[in-house]
Each structure stands twice: as C-alpha cells, then as structure tokens.
Write a protein that holds these residues in place. Structure first.
Motif, PDB file in Angstrom:
ATOM      1  N   ALA A  96     -12.415   6.323  -1.201  1.00  0.00           N
ATOM      2  CA  ALA A  96     -13.826   5.902  -1.127  1.00  0.00           C
ATOM      3  C   ALA A  96     -14.738   7.046  -0.728  1.00  0.00           C
ATOM      4  CB  ALA A  96     -13.991   4.725  -0.174  1.00  0.00           C
ATOM      5  N   LEU A  97     -14.387   8.266  -1.120  1.00  0.00           N
ATOM      6  CA  LEU A  97     -15.214   9.416  -0.762  1.00  0.00           C
ATOM      7  C   LEU A  97     -16.345   9.657  -1.742  1.00  0.00           C
ATOM      8  CD1 LEU A  97     -12.448  11.949   0.370  1.00  0.00           C
ATOM      9  CD2 LEU A  97     -13.784  10.375   1.766  1.00  0.00           C
ATOM     10  N   VAL A  98     -16.237   9.141  -2.955  1.00  0.00           N
ATOM     11  CA  VAL A  98     -17.225   9.405  -3.996  1.00  0.00           C
ATOM     12  C   VAL A  98     -17.790   8.087  -4.485  1.00  0.00           C
ATOM     13  CG1 VAL A  98     -16.159  11.569  -4.707  1.00  0.00           C
ATOM     14  CG2 VAL A  98     -15.409   9.433  -5.749  1.00  0.00           C
ATOM     15  N   PRO A  99     -18.996   8.094  -5.047  1.00  0.00           N
ATOM     16  CA  PRO A  99     -19.546   6.856  -5.634  1.00  0.00           C
ATOM     17  C   PRO A  99     -18.738   6.433  -6.857  1.00  0.00           C
ATOM     18  CG  PRO A  99     -21.265   8.488  -5.236  1.00  0.00           C
ATOM     19  CD  PRO A  99     -19.972   9.197  -5.053  1.00  0.00           C
ATOM     20  N   VAL A 100     -18.691   5.139  -7.084  1.00  0.00           N
ATOM     21  CA  VAL A 100     -17.978   4.582  -8.224  1.00  0.00           C
ATOM     22  C   VAL A 100     -18.845   3.520  -8.881  1.00  0.00           C
ATOM     23  CG1 VAL A 100     -15.662   5.026  -7.347  1.00  0.00           C
ATOM     24  CG2 VAL A 100     -16.813   2.915  -6.721  1.00  0.00           C
ATOM     25  N   GLU A 138      -3.096   2.174  -2.351  1.00  0.00           N
ATOM     26  CA  GLU A 138      -3.049   1.545  -3.647  1.00  0.00           C
ATOM     27  C   GLU A 138      -3.492   2.527  -4.718  1.00  0.00           C
ATOM     28  OE1 GLU A 138      -5.333  -1.951  -3.623  1.00  0.00           O
ATOM     29  OE2 GLU A 138      -4.166  -2.977  -2.086  1.00  0.00           O
ATOM     30  N   VAL A 139      -2.993   2.341  -5.916  1.00  0.00           N
ATOM     31  CA  VAL A 139      -3.380   3.179  -7.037  1.00  0.00           C
ATOM     32  C   VAL A 139      -4.600   2.561  -7.678  1.00  0.00           C
ATOM     33  CG1 VAL A 139      -2.658   4.129  -9.239  1.00  0.00           C
ATOM     34  CG2 VAL A 139      -1.003   3.904  -7.388  1.00  0.00           C
ATOM     35  N   VAL A 140      -5.681   3.276  -7.684  1.00  0.00           N
ATOM     36  CA  VAL A 140      -6.920   2.780  -8.260  1.00  0.00           C
ATOM     37  C   VAL A 140      -6.979   3.235  -9.696  1.00  0.00           C
ATOM     38  CG1 VAL A 140      -9.421   2.794  -8.093  1.00  0.00           C
ATOM     39  CG2 VAL A 140      -8.023   2.883  -6.030  1.00  0.00           C
ATOM     40  N   THR A 141      -6.967   2.299 -10.608  1.00  0.00           N
ATOM     41  CA  THR A 141      -6.988   2.646 -12.021  1.00  0.00           C
ATOM     42  C   THR A 141      -8.392   2.989 -12.452  1.00  0.00           C
ATOM     43  OG1 THR A 141      -7.342   0.344 -12.650  1.00  0.00           O
ATOM     44  CG2 THR A 141      -5.060   1.076 -12.428  1.00  0.00           C
ATOM     45  N   GLN A 142      -8.485   3.766 -13.497  1.00  0.00           N
ATOM     46  CA  GLN A 142      -9.777   4.172 -14.011  1.00  0.00           C
ATOM     47  C   GLN A 142     -10.327   3.173 -15.019  1.00  0.00           C
ATOM     48  OE1 GLN A 142     -11.490   6.738 -12.946  1.00  0.00           O
ATOM     49  NE2 GLN A 142      -9.932   7.248 -11.467  1.00  0.00           N
ATOM     50  N   SER A 143      -9.625   2.037 -15.219  1.00  0.00           N
ATOM     51  CA  SER A 143     -10.103   1.058 -16.182  1.00  0.00           C
ATOM     52  C   SER A 143     -11.356   0.354 -15.688  1.00  0.00           C
ATOM     53  CB  SER A 143      -9.014   0.025 -16.473  1.00  0.00           C
ATOM     54  OG  SER A 143      -8.639  -0.624 -15.269  1.00  0.00           O
ATOM     55  N   SER A 144     -11.426   0.115 -14.358  1.00  0.00           N
ATOM     56  CA  SER A 144     -12.578  -0.597 -13.800  1.00  0.00           C
ATOM     57  C   SER A 144     -13.437   0.304 -12.953  1.00  0.00           C
ATOM     58  CB  SER A 144     -12.104  -1.787 -12.963  1.00  0.00           C
ATOM     59  OG  SER A 144     -11.387  -2.702 -13.752  1.00  0.00           O
ATOM     60  N   VAL A 145     -12.833   1.222 -12.204  1.00  0.00           N
ATOM     61  CA  VAL A 145     -13.588   2.095 -11.316  1.00  0.00           C
ATOM     62  C   VAL A 145     -13.753   3.442 -11.975  1.00  0.00           C
ATOM     63  CG1 VAL A 145     -13.661   3.174  -9.076  1.00  0.00           C
ATOM     64  CG2 VAL A 145     -12.693   0.899  -9.315  1.00  0.00           C
ATOM     65  N   VAL A 146     -14.966   3.911 -12.042  1.00  0.00           N
ATOM     66  CA  VAL A 146     -15.262   5.207 -12.641  1.00  0.00           C
ATOM     67  C   VAL A 146     -16.052   6.014 -11.639  1.00  0.00           C
ATOM     68  CG1 VAL A 146     -16.376   6.414 -14.538  1.00  0.00           C
ATOM     69  CG2 VAL A 146     -15.284   4.210 -14.954  1.00  0.00           C
ATOM     70  N   ALA A 147     -15.537   7.159 -11.266  1.00  0.00           N
ATOM     71  CA  ALA A 147     -16.249   8.037 -10.344  1.00  0.00           C
ATOM     72  C   ALA A 147     -17.086   9.005 -11.142  1.00  0.00           C
ATOM     73  CB  ALA A 147     -15.260   8.810  -9.479  1.00  0.00           C
ATOM     74  N   PRO A 148     -18.360   9.186 -10.776  1.00  0.00           N
ATOM     75  CA  PRO A 148     -19.200  10.144 -11.496  1.00  0.00           C
ATOM     76  C   PRO A 148     -18.617  11.538 -11.420  1.00  0.00           C
ATOM     77  CG  PRO A 148     -20.513   8.713 -10.105  1.00  0.00           C
ATOM     78  CD  PRO A 148     -19.082   8.467  -9.754  1.00  0.00           C
ATOM     79  N   GLY A 149     -18.587  12.203 -12.542  1.00  0.00           N
ATOM     80  CA  GLY A 149     -18.124  13.581 -12.580  1.00  0.00           C
ATOM     81  C   GLY A 149     -16.645  13.734 -12.807  1.00  0.00           C
ATOM     82  N   THR A 150     -15.908  12.604 -13.005  1.00  0.00           N
ATOM     83  CA  THR A 150     -14.473  12.707 -13.226  1.00  0.00           C
ATOM     84  C   THR A 150     -14.113  12.724 -14.699  1.00  0.00           C
ATOM     85  OG1 THR A 150     -14.263  10.308 -13.134  1.00  0.00           O
ATOM     86  CG2 THR A 150     -14.013  11.522 -11.070  1.00  0.00           C
ATOM     87  N   GLY A 151     -15.091  12.596 -15.553  1.00  0.00           N
ATOM     88  CA  GLY A 151     -14.813  12.618 -16.971  1.00  0.00           C
ATOM     89  C   GLY A 151     -14.566  11.253 -17.548  1.00  0.00           C
ATOM     90  N   GLY A 152     -14.515  10.186 -16.709  1.00  0.00           N
ATOM     91  CA  GLY A 152     -14.304   8.839 -17.224  1.00  0.00           C
ATOM     92  C   GLY A 152     -15.576   8.272 -17.775  1.00  0.00           C
TER      93      GLY A 152
END
Length: 328
Positions: free
Chosen positions: A123-127, A311-325
C-alpha cells in the motif's frame, strides 16, 4: 336532658373561650405600608445578591479563558505544521521513487518490476480499479438520544466491515481516503474514530478494490454482513453499498518500523564451510505429527485491522500508476 340543655346553651368549652379571648388581646398590631415596602426592598436585594453570586461562580476565570485560547492557538499552529510536513513528505517520497525508477530502469528492470509489485502489496503507491463502496452513516437522533453512542458508527463496526472485506478478497482498502496497511489501527479516542492518528468524521466511506459482485456476495454471507444488517435494523445506522467501475485509492507512504529490521546482508553473504562427510552426524528424522494433538491455526479476530500483508495482489483489478499496467 340536663347535659343536652347545657351543650345547647354553651357549645364552646369555657377553657377554649378563655384561650380565644387571650389570643385576641395579645394579637400583634397590623403592619403599615412602610413595613411592606422594606420587606420588598430586602427581598429584591437578596435576589440580586444570589443571582450575582451564581453568575460569578458559573463564569470561567480569566486564567482558564487565557489557557484555553493558548491551547487553541497551539493546536492550530501544530496542525498547520503537520499538514506542511505531510506535503513535504509526499514530495520527497515522489522524488525518491522517481530516482529509484530511473536508476533501476536501465540497470535491473526485473528488480524494478518486483519492487513495484511489492509497493502495491504494501500500500505504498496509489492504485485504481473496480470495486465496492460501503458508506456508513450515524443514525438520526433527537434531543433525548443525542448522546447515545449506540446510534453512532463505532470503531468496532469499521473493524468488522474491513476484516470482512479482506476475507472476501479485497486487494486494497481505504477509509475516508486513508489507505490501510499491515500496521493500520482503527480505534476510538473519545467520540472520534481514528485511523492511525487521523480522525474521521461521519459519513464513513469504505472503498475496496476487487470484484464488486464477489465482494458483496461474500460480505453478505459473513459475520460482518450480519453485523451490518443488525446495525441497520436495530440502531438505524445507514448502510449503503454500491459497485464502482473505477476507484482511486491513495498510497499510504512508507511504513516506519520501530523494532523490526531486515537481516544483515553480510551475514547471509558470508561463505560457510560444509562439514566433512566422515564427521557429519546423520540427519535427525523430523517427528511425525500426531493427528490427535495437531491442529490447524485459526484466524483470531483482532481489533486492529488486518491488512493484506503476505497476499499476492494481482494486476487484474489493482493497477498502480507508473507500473505499466492498464487502468481500469
């Protein structure tokens, strides 16, 4: 007949008649108008004295008023300082993240991607992503039930709701814009609900990123859903759930650890000498677990909020800005 005749002639006993005559002779003279005026004046003066004494007792002292004003000034000044430091902290964190990304983008892209995934889980970055929004509002109250704590949303209500959302599969949660981490605590201080040290005000908006349908279904089947139904039916507390196609949750910033520390890199990198095959003892067999005494650890409800640590946070629902998702 003689007795009846005597009663008819002298109905009043002579002793009573003598007492009445003496009382009439010793009766005090009638008070004049001047005496009545003095009595009224004395009564007014006594009333003014009592009123003045009551007001002077209820009125706060000058020292107490000055101390209150000084405390209010200090609170406003420290609050402004805290807001300024929070802005500076956010700017410095953004600069550190930018420098870190710039240094690792060319040297070690794999490490950069791993750090970004860990930053999302911590939870260090916005999602951003789809999810569920739950709004809790205090019950309407009249003058007689104004101070009834059962009609207000309490910390335990938020704790049960958030624990239920974690158990339902939420990947990121925020309460009134405050992102929850593994060390976040929700508690009550007086009549205010605090997330860490940030006071919250009614209404309480809980936003959880994940599949809105799955979150709502799992929450309704859990004890948290039953608790929300009880709040709505028994105490009149407002509970509103809406599915959102896109939620924006802020980052919580770096976590300051007081006692925990990472293992020393030099200790793990130091070479170890393997024992000789002739001198090494035989391996000790691991004990076989007894099915009668072995038990599966169960999750114990905690008053502090359990975050999605580990827990493993999948990129299907959570997208962090700047991660390329891709933001959904």
């Amino acid at each position: 007949m003689t007795l009846l005749t005597e009663v008819q002639r002298r109905p009043l006993d002579p002793g009573y008649a003598e007492a009445a005559r003496r009382r009439a002779l010793t009766r005090a003279p009638h008070r004049g108008g001047r005496t009545a005026v003095w009595l009224v004046v004395v009564g007014v003066l006594l009333g003014l004295g009592v009123t003045t004494a009551t007001l002077s007792l209820r009125q706060p002292q000058a020292g107490a008023v000055a101390a209150r004003r000084l405390l209010e000034q200090q609170v406003r000044r420290h609050r402004a300082d805290a807001e300024s430091l929070a802005v500076q902290n956010a700017d410095l964190s953004a600069q550190i993240a930018a420098l870190q990304n710039q240094a690792l983008r060319s040297d070690d892209p794999a490490l950069l991607a791993q750090l970004q995934r860990w930053a999302v889980s911590a939870a260090l970055v916005p999602v951003s992503g789809p999810g569920l929004r739950v709004v809790l509002t205090d019950a309407p109250s009249d003058g007689s039930t104004k101070d009834n704590p059962d009609l207000r949303v309490q910390d335990v209500d938020l704790q049960l709701l958030i624990n239920g959302l974690w158990a339902a599969g939420a990947e990121a949660i925020a309460v009134n814009g405050q992102r929850l981490t593994a060390t976040t605590a929700i508690r009550t201080a007086g009549s205010a609900v605090l997330v860490d040290l940030v006071p919250l005000v009614n209404p309480y908006t809980v936003e959880a990123i994940g599949s809105a349908a799955d979150l709502q279904t799992s929450l309704a089947r859990s004890s948290a859903g039953q608790h929300l139904a009880t709040l709505r039916a028994t105490y009149g507390i407002g509970v509103t759930m809406t599915s959102q196609r896109r939620l924006q949750l802020p980052g919580a910033g770096p976590t300051a650890l007081q006692q925990a520390s990472t293992p020393s890199m030099t200790a793990s990198a130091s070479p170890t000498t393997s024992p000789s095959p002739t001198t090494s003892p035989p391996p000790t067999p691991s004990p076989t677990p007894n099915p009668r005494t072995a038990s599966t650890p169960t999750a114990t409800p905690s008053r502090a909020v359990r975050a999605a640590g580990g827990e493993v946070v999948t990129q299907s629902s959570v997208v962090a800005p700047g991660t390329g998702g891709e933001d959904r």
